[in-house]
Design an enzyme around this catalytic site. Sequence first.
Site, short mmCIF file in Angstrom:
data_model
loop_
_atom_site.label_atom_id
_atom_site.label_comp_id
_atom_site.label_asym_id
_atom_site.label_seq_id
_atom_site.Cartn_x
_atom_site.Cartn_y
_atom_site.Cartn_z
N CYS A 115 0.81 -1.23 0.00
CA CYS A 115 0.00 0.00 0.00
C CYS A 115 0.84 1.27 0.00
O CYS A 115 0.37 2.33 -0.39
CB CYS A 115 -0.97 0.00 1.18
N HIS A 261 -3.77 7.27 1.08
CA HIS A 261 -3.96 5.94 0.49
C HIS A 261 -5.34 5.44 0.93
O HIS A 261 -5.72 5.56 2.10
CB HIS A 261 -2.87 4.99 0.98
N ASN A 291 -9.82 -0.81 -1.86
CA ASN A 291 -8.39 -0.56 -1.69
C ASN A 291 -7.64 -1.15 -2.88
O ASN A 291 -7.54 -2.36 -3.02
CB ASN A 291 -7.92 -1.20 -0.37
N1 ACO Z 1 -18.48 -9.29 6.75
C1 ACO Z 1 -19.08 -9.57 7.91
N2 ACO Z 1 -18.40 -9.82 9.06
C2 ACO Z 1 -17.06 -9.78 8.98
C3 ACO Z 1 -16.37 -9.51 7.78
C4 ACO Z 1 -17.14 -9.26 6.62
N3 ACO Z 1 -16.58 -8.97 5.42
N4 ACO Z 1 -15.04 -9.53 8.02
C5 ACO Z 1 -14.89 -9.83 9.32
N5 ACO Z 1 -16.09 -9.98 9.89
C6 ACO Z 1 -16.41 -10.27 11.30
C7 ACO Z 1 -15.25 -10.95 12.01
O1 ACO Z 1 -15.31 -12.35 11.82
C8 ACO Z 1 -15.52 -10.55 13.44
O2 ACO Z 1 -16.53 -11.38 13.96
P1 ACO Z 1 -16.50 -11.87 15.51
O3 ACO Z 1 -16.57 -10.60 16.32
O4 ACO Z 1 -17.71 -12.72 15.61
O5 ACO Z 1 -15.20 -12.58 15.67
C9 ACO Z 1 -16.11 -9.14 13.33
O6 ACO Z 1 -16.60 -9.03 11.98
C10 ACO Z 1 -15.12 -8.04 13.60
O7 ACO Z 1 -13.95 -8.29 12.83
P2 ACO Z 1 -12.69 -7.34 12.91
O8 ACO Z 1 -11.62 -7.89 12.02
O9 ACO Z 1 -12.36 -7.08 14.34
O10 ACO Z 1 -13.29 -6.00 12.28
P3 ACO Z 1 -12.69 -4.55 12.25
O11 ACO Z 1 -13.64 -3.61 12.85
O12 ACO Z 1 -11.27 -4.49 12.72
O13 ACO Z 1 -12.68 -4.23 10.68
C11 ACO Z 1 -11.12 -4.12 8.87
C12 ACO Z 1 -11.90 -5.03 9.83
C13 ACO Z 1 -12.12 -3.40 7.98
C14 ACO Z 1 -10.23 -5.00 8.02
C15 ACO Z 1 -10.28 -3.07 9.64
O14 ACO Z 1 -9.62 -3.70 10.70
C16 ACO Z 1 -9.26 -2.37 8.78
O15 ACO Z 1 -9.58 -1.64 7.87
N6 ACO Z 1 -7.96 -2.49 9.09
C17 ACO Z 1 -6.90 -1.77 8.41
C18 ACO Z 1 -6.68 -2.25 7.01
C19 ACO Z 1 -5.50 -1.50 6.39
O16 ACO Z 1 -5.31 -0.33 6.58
N7 ACO Z 1 -4.64 -2.20 5.66
C20 ACO Z 1 -3.44 -1.57 5.16
C21 ACO Z 1 -3.40 -1.46 3.75
S1 ACO Z 1 -3.57 -3.01 2.92
C22 ACO Z 1 -1.99 -3.44 2.26
O17 ACO Z 1 -0.98 -2.90 2.58
C23 ACO Z 1 -1.96 -4.60 1.35
#
Ligand code: ACO
Length: 334
Positions: A115, A261, A291
């Site tokens: 990213c 980004h 993304n």
């Molecule tokens: N749909 C429904 N439920 C989902 C989904 C989905 N697509 N994905 C995960 N869940 C569930 C999980 O299983 C979890 O369920 P549980 O509580 O029963 O265990 C719940 O939702 C919460 O999951 P989290 O992973 O804790 O959700 P979070 O609020 O952290 O959001 C996300 C996830 C969107 C990925 C967020 O953490 C995020 O954006 N992180 C940063 C990403 C980023 O910046 N990446 C860097 C760039 S990418 C690169 O460099 C390649």
Amino acid sequence: MKHSKVVGQGYYVPDSVVTNDDLSKIMDTSDAWIQERTGIQERRHLGRHSGQTTRDLGYKAAMKALGSANLKPSDLDFIVFATLSPDYFFPGNGVLLQQDLGCDTIGALDVRNQCSGFIYALSTADAFIKTGMYKTILVVGAEHHSVGLDMTTRGRGVSVIFGDGAGAVILQANDQSKGILSCNMGSQGEHAEELAVLFPGSKYGWADEYNDAHITPEIIYPVMNGTFVFKHAVVRFAEAIDKVLLDAGKTMDDVSLLIPHQANLRISQFIQKKYGLSDDRVFNNIQKYGNTTAGSIPIAFAEAMEAGRIKEGDLVCMAAFGSGFTWGAVLIQF
Ligand code: ACO
């Protein structure tokens, strides 16, 4: 010393739109969950069988950038190509683009910083221009994520976020004190496996091991510790932005447009709030494209230019954080 001026830009995204509702038909997710957590409404997917790859996305964006700069491929003296989804394990996409553009035997460098890839690529190109080594450099960020995502419920935490697309800019040496004013890049390898694709590689092998039982979904698909990544992202974004402003003797008051980004709309909104920026000073398009990793900043930049959001005299700040962990920022005076 020369300055790097942005003289052209372009982007390309595949036609095929995949909405959140489309995803909820093939995995246990929902439009509400995806929008609430990420802001994403839809993304573009080339898919596995379109006959096109990262190479084609990069080429189309590059041609648009050349067109907007009124330049020909033969005017380029170097290519930097950022991607985490190259056509081949090796060689990289830079040489494929050199061939597709029909350039002379100019150098072509690949950047693998996920990213932050476009920020790293732009910073590298800027350094080449500042030293006088090259005069006209094509910088491309392109991703074909849809070929490598786990499109089942097992992979939903990652696969709903990513989309395909490419963006490109042309940097040219300039004597005025305009263009790229400052850049920075950071990394923290202790968190390398918090957001990664582990196979193929020398740790898990790639040739003889291909059919072995240890080649599991956990290593062939991207893994991401989302909440951990999120917490680091908001800190490092701000660190990179503060540093790039300080190095150029500017403050956020001078910045006309911030192009973060497009990792997650919630991250962009956190940064916007931290600096007290009005909506018109931050550019987001993650709602439409998800993304697109190395493609995200150049796509957003080219769209911002197209929409007239950047004018002569404006100061634009680009910043990124991602897998590695890596991060960085670039400040450009137009
Ligand atoms: N749909 C429904 N439920 C989902 C989904 C989905 N697509 N994905 C995960 N869940 C569930 C999980 O299983 C979890 O369920 P549980 O509580 O029963 O265990 C719940 O939702 C919460 O999951 P989290 O992973 O804790 O959700 P979070 O609020 O952290 O959001 C996300 C996830 C969107 C990925 C967020 O953490 C995020 O954006 N992180 C940063 C990403 C980023 O910046 N990446 C860097 C760039 S990418 C690169 O460099 C390649």
